[in-house]
Design a protein around this motif. Structure first.
Motif, PDB file in Angstrom:
ATOM      1  N   ASP A  73      92.546  54.281  66.064  1.00 34.35           N
ATOM      2  CA  ASP A  73      91.152  53.090  66.046  1.00 34.35           C
ATOM      3  C   ASP A  73      89.724  53.196  65.905  1.00 34.35           C
ATOM      4  OD1 ASP A  73      93.053  51.242  67.320  1.00 34.35           O
ATOM      5  OD2 ASP A  73      92.161  51.548  68.947  1.00 34.35           O
ATOM      6  N   VAL A  74      89.161  54.340  65.392  1.00 41.71           N
ATOM      7  CA  VAL A  74      88.625  54.973  65.229  1.00 41.71           C
ATOM      8  C   VAL A  74      88.366  55.198  63.399  1.00 41.71           C
ATOM      9  CG1 VAL A  74      86.671  56.009  64.713  1.00 41.71           C
ATOM     10  CG2 VAL A  74      87.547  56.068  66.264  1.00 41.71           C
ATOM     11  N   PRO A  75      87.642  54.315  62.398  1.00 39.49           N
ATOM     12  CA  PRO A  75      87.721  54.527  60.961  1.00 39.49           C
ATOM     13  C   PRO A  75      87.357  55.666  60.476  1.00 39.49           C
ATOM     14  CG  PRO A  75      86.032  52.631  61.381  1.00 39.49           C
ATOM     15  CD  PRO A  75      86.762  53.301  62.443  1.00 39.49           C
ATOM     16  N   TYR A  76      88.978  56.415  59.189  1.00 44.33           N
ATOM     17  CA  TYR A  76      88.403  57.623  58.754  1.00 44.33           C
ATOM     18  C   TYR A  76      86.892  57.885  58.618  1.00 44.33           C
ATOM     19  CZ  TYR A  76      90.156  61.972  57.043  1.00 44.33           C
ATOM     20  OH  TYR A  76      89.875  63.337  56.793  1.00 44.33           O
ATOM     21  N   SER A  77      85.971  57.000  57.681  1.00 44.26           N
ATOM     22  CA  SER A  77      85.057  57.173  57.155  1.00 44.26           C
ATOM     23  C   SER A  77      84.396  57.671  58.600  1.00 44.26           C
ATOM     24  CB  SER A  77      84.600  55.548  56.863  1.00 44.26           C
ATOM     25  OG  SER A  77      84.210  54.971  57.490  1.00 44.26           O
ATOM     26  N   VAL A  78      84.445  57.112  59.835  1.00 38.22           N
ATOM     27  CA  VAL A  78      83.336  57.688  61.145  1.00 38.22           C
ATOM     28  C   VAL A  78      83.638  58.775  61.512  1.00 38.22           C
ATOM     29  CG1 VAL A  78      83.123  57.118  63.357  1.00 38.22           C
ATOM     30  CG2 VAL A  78      83.071  55.160  61.444  1.00 38.22           C
ATOM     31  N   ILE A  79      85.243  59.139  61.324  1.00 36.52           N
ATOM     32  CA  ILE A  79      85.699  60.877  61.907  1.00 36.52           C
ATOM     33  C   ILE A  79      85.015  61.308  60.723  1.00 36.52           C
ATOM     34  CG2 ILE A  79      87.363  62.094  61.805  1.00 36.52           C
ATOM     35  CD1 ILE A  79      87.960  60.175  64.795  1.00 36.52           C
ATOM     36  N   THR A  80      84.467  61.773  59.287  1.00 35.92           N
ATOM     37  CA  THR A  80      84.218  61.720  58.860  1.00 35.92           C
ATOM     38  C   THR A  80      82.469  62.449  58.981  1.00 35.92           C
ATOM     39  OG1 THR A  80      83.030  61.014  57.011  1.00 35.92           O
ATOM     40  CG2 THR A  80      84.883  61.863  56.958  1.00 35.92           C
ATOM     41  N   LEU A  81      81.650  62.225  60.052  1.00 39.09           N
ATOM     42  CA  LEU A  81      80.455  62.577  60.926  1.00 39.09           C
ATOM     43  C   LEU A  81      80.512  64.079  61.591  1.00 39.09           C
ATOM     44  CD1 LEU A  81      78.492  58.721  61.701  1.00 39.09           C
ATOM     45  CD2 LEU A  81      78.485  60.061  59.665  1.00 39.09           C
ATOM     46  N   VAL A  82      81.865  64.306  62.097  1.00 38.79           N
ATOM     47  CA  VAL A  82      81.819  65.623  62.387  1.00 38.79           C
ATOM     48  C   VAL A  82      81.483  66.746  61.984  1.00 38.79           C
ATOM     49  CG1 VAL A  82      83.696  67.684  62.602  1.00 38.79           C
ATOM     50  CG2 VAL A  82      83.871  65.320  63.551  1.00 38.79           C
ATOM     51  N   ASN A  83      81.658  65.661  60.213  1.00 38.17           N
ATOM     52  CA  ASN A  83      81.365  67.461  59.780  1.00 38.17           C
ATOM     53  C   ASN A  83      80.194  66.739  58.392  1.00 38.17           C
ATOM     54  OD1 ASN A  83      83.746  68.689  59.246  1.00 38.17           O
ATOM     55  ND2 ASN A  83      83.548  69.119  56.911  1.00 38.17           N
ATOM     56  N   ASN A  84      79.139  65.275  59.130  1.00 36.10           N
ATOM     57  CA  ASN A  84      78.454  65.127  58.088  1.00 36.10           C
ATOM     58  C   ASN A  84      76.938  65.161  59.000  1.00 36.10           C
ATOM     59  OD1 ASN A  84      77.811  64.319  55.169  1.00 36.10           O
ATOM     60  ND2 ASN A  84      79.318  63.122  55.073  1.00 36.10           N
ATOM     61  N   ILE A  85      77.288  65.092  60.141  1.00 36.71           N
ATOM     62  CA  ILE A  85      75.872  65.041  60.810  1.00 36.71           C
ATOM     63  C   ILE A  85      76.000  66.233  61.248  1.00 36.71           C
ATOM     64  CG2 ILE A  85      75.131  65.249  63.550  1.00 36.71           C
ATOM     65  CD1 ILE A  85      77.216  62.323  64.470  1.00 36.71           C
ATOM     66  N   PRO A  86      76.098  67.617  60.105  1.00 34.58           N
ATOM     67  CA  PRO A  86      75.113  68.454  60.648  1.00 34.58           C
ATOM     68  C   PRO A  86      74.334  68.689  59.178  1.00 34.58           C
ATOM     69  CG  PRO A  86      77.588  68.607  61.768  1.00 34.58           C
ATOM     70  CD  PRO A  86      76.837  67.398  61.133  1.00 34.58           C
ATOM     71  N   ASN A  87      74.523  68.159  58.318  1.00 34.66           N
ATOM     72  CA  ASN A  87      74.190  67.794  57.065  1.00 34.66           C
ATOM     73  C   ASN A  87      72.780  67.019  57.378  1.00 34.66           C
ATOM     74  OD1 ASN A  87      75.511  69.218  55.631  1.00 34.66           O
ATOM     75  ND2 ASN A  87      77.883  68.149  55.346  1.00 34.66           N
ATOM     76  N   LEU A  88      73.021  65.409  57.853  1.00 36.50           N
ATOM     77  CA  LEU A  88      71.837  64.635  58.240  1.00 36.50           C
ATOM     78  C   LEU A  88      70.266  65.917  58.506  1.00 36.50           C
ATOM     79  CD1 LEU A  88      70.593  62.178  57.621  1.00 36.50           C
ATOM     80  CD2 LEU A  88      71.893  61.303  60.277  1.00 36.50           C
ATOM     81  N   CYS A  89      70.799  66.374  59.906  1.00 41.49           N
ATOM     82  CA  CYS A  89      70.224  67.139  60.642  1.00 41.49           C
ATOM     83  C   CYS A  89      69.426  68.390  59.959  1.00 41.49           C
ATOM     84  CB  CYS A  89      70.943  68.206  61.895  1.00 41.49           C
ATOM     85  SG  CYS A  89      71.288  66.568  62.727  1.00 41.49           S
TER      86      CYS A  89
END
Length: 423
Positions: free
Chosen positions: A60-76
């Motif tokens: 039920d979670v959009p795949y774009s949200v799943i990609t934050l697994v990789n992308n939260i570290p990039n923002l940090c």
């Protein structure tokens, strides 16, 4: 094994240098710390193999949200790379900064393995903690050699070994993650337990340097001097327009290219080409190719000259289209090899394109701005995919759209590279 080969090769080279025993021992210890610490300086993409499995667990979670697994570290990394450069050696000793960075890298890395199997919130919390460590280590990963390696004759080699350590760890991690994910998706994050080893190496071997408020060894020196004199703002305003043009191109390039890391698992698993192990094996082809790309970049730039970025952007775009159309492992692996070779030179070519237009004292500043664009562009890959999904497309559609944008960026670089060469 590869790290041991690097180490013993270094020891042999040290024998040929005229050093006293104490200096030689400090240099050897510094190199050991540098190499092991840099194995914990990457890792944002290590768990790319697990993204498709995570999407299946949380349908039920959009795949774009799943990609934050990789992308939260990039923002940090955008923030904490700067934080590391400002604080290390002046407010926090190098040893303590390394322990904080590697500690966050390890603890934040394994949190999703322990608590993330039923909670997206815990998984993202772990990725944020990991991102802090990732950003801190990115900020000092290579430049720490300036502090750890006393002999300047050996320092440039040490920087190269640090990069090699990162690449070697990336290759090993991709394979390990694939096999861990095959057991259970969240077990993929146990790969970050490796960071406990460099943590112990730093804890017991890293010298306890004294704080020095005037130390600028890990921030390029002149940038910090400008900040103290109040001229940093003036230096930024005084940068030639071409710096901002190519920094924007760096953002655009990573916006288009980073989705490859976010959807490669979806392509391989979703199309029945293989499972998470297959994804890890495929990414090894990419990792090896990036090393080749780094080796041949200098020769390619001499041959292509002002057309370097255009060719690399265009070919990289074609590889993304090839991956989008792939339905076999052989095809995926082949396109990843070409992609790894050509994409590796894009950011160095970007920096090279404006370096001659920037005053010597501002080159570090200009390079830092361009490199910040890389992390910003990578993070924007998530809203890019979200936008595609909002219009009814699937995440892998980004691989079809991106080549068009990258070709346009290529033509822009061609125009500005010609202008710069004339000036």
């Amino acid at each position: 094994m590869r790290l041991l080969v690097i180490y013993f090769t270094n020891v042999e080279k040290l024998e040929g240098l005229n050093m006293d025993k104490s200096t030689k021992m400090r240099t050897i210890i510094g190199i050991i710390v540098l190499i092991f610490a840099n194995t914990a300086a990457g890792g944002a993409e290590w768990c790319s193999s697990a993204l498709a499995d995570i999407a299946n667990v949380f349908p039920d979670v959009p795949y774009s949200v799943i990609t934050l697994v990789n992308n939260i570290p990039n923002l940090c990394a955008v923030v904490f790379t700067i934080v590391a450069g400002v604080l290390v050696n002046r407010k926090i000793t190098l040893r303590n900064m390394l322990l904080i960075g590697i500690g966050c890298h390890c603890i934040g890395g394994i949190l999703p393995a322990l608590f993330g199997d039923t909670s997206m919130t815990m998984m993202f919390l772990g990725r944020f903690a990991f991102g802090i460590g990732y950003g801190l280590m990115q900020g000092i990963g290579i430049s720490m050699s300036l502090k750890l390696v006393e002999d300047s004759r050996f320092r440039s080699h040490a920087m190269g070994w640090a990069v090699a350590a990162q690449y070697a760890m990336n290759m090993v991690a991709q394979v390990v993650v694939g096999h861990l994910c095959a057991i259970k998706w969240n077990y993929s994050f146990f790969v970050y337990l490796w960071s406990a080893i460099p943590f112990l190496v730093v804890l017991f071997l890293c010298p306890k340097f004294e704080l020095d408020k005037n130390d600028t060894s890990t921030t390029g020196g002149k940038l910090e001097a400008m900040a103290k004199s109040g001229s940093l703002g003036q230096a930024i305003k005084g940068l030639p327009p071409i710096v901002w043009v190519f920094s924007a191109i760096a953002i655009g390039y990573m916006l288009c290219y980073y989705p490859m890391f976010l959807v490669i698992s979806k392509i391989i698993v979703g199309r029945g080409i293989g499972n998470s192990v297959t994804v890890g094996n495929a990414m090894v082809f990419y990792s090896v190719a990036t090393i080749v790309g780094g080796v041949v970049f200098g020769f390619a730039e001499k041959f292509l000259k002002n057309k370097t970025m255009f060719v690399m952007l265009a070919v990289t775009g074609v590889t993304m289209l090839g991956l989008y159309l792939s339905h076999s492992f052989a095809s995926v692996a082949a396109w990843l090899v070409v992609s790894g070779i050509f994409s590796t030179g894009i950011i160095p070519a970007c920096i090279s394109a404006f370096s001659e237009s920037v005053d010597e004292e501002n080159k570090f500043l200009a390079t830092s701005i361009a490199e910040s664009g890389v992390n910003i562009g990578a993070f924007l890959g998530t809203p890019y995919i979200a936008l595609i999904e909002a219009f009814g497309g699937s995440a892998d559609t980004a691989m079809f759209i991106s080549p068009i944008i990258m070709l346009i960026l290529g033509f822009i670089t061609l125009k500005f590279c010609k202008k710069d060469s004339k000036s």
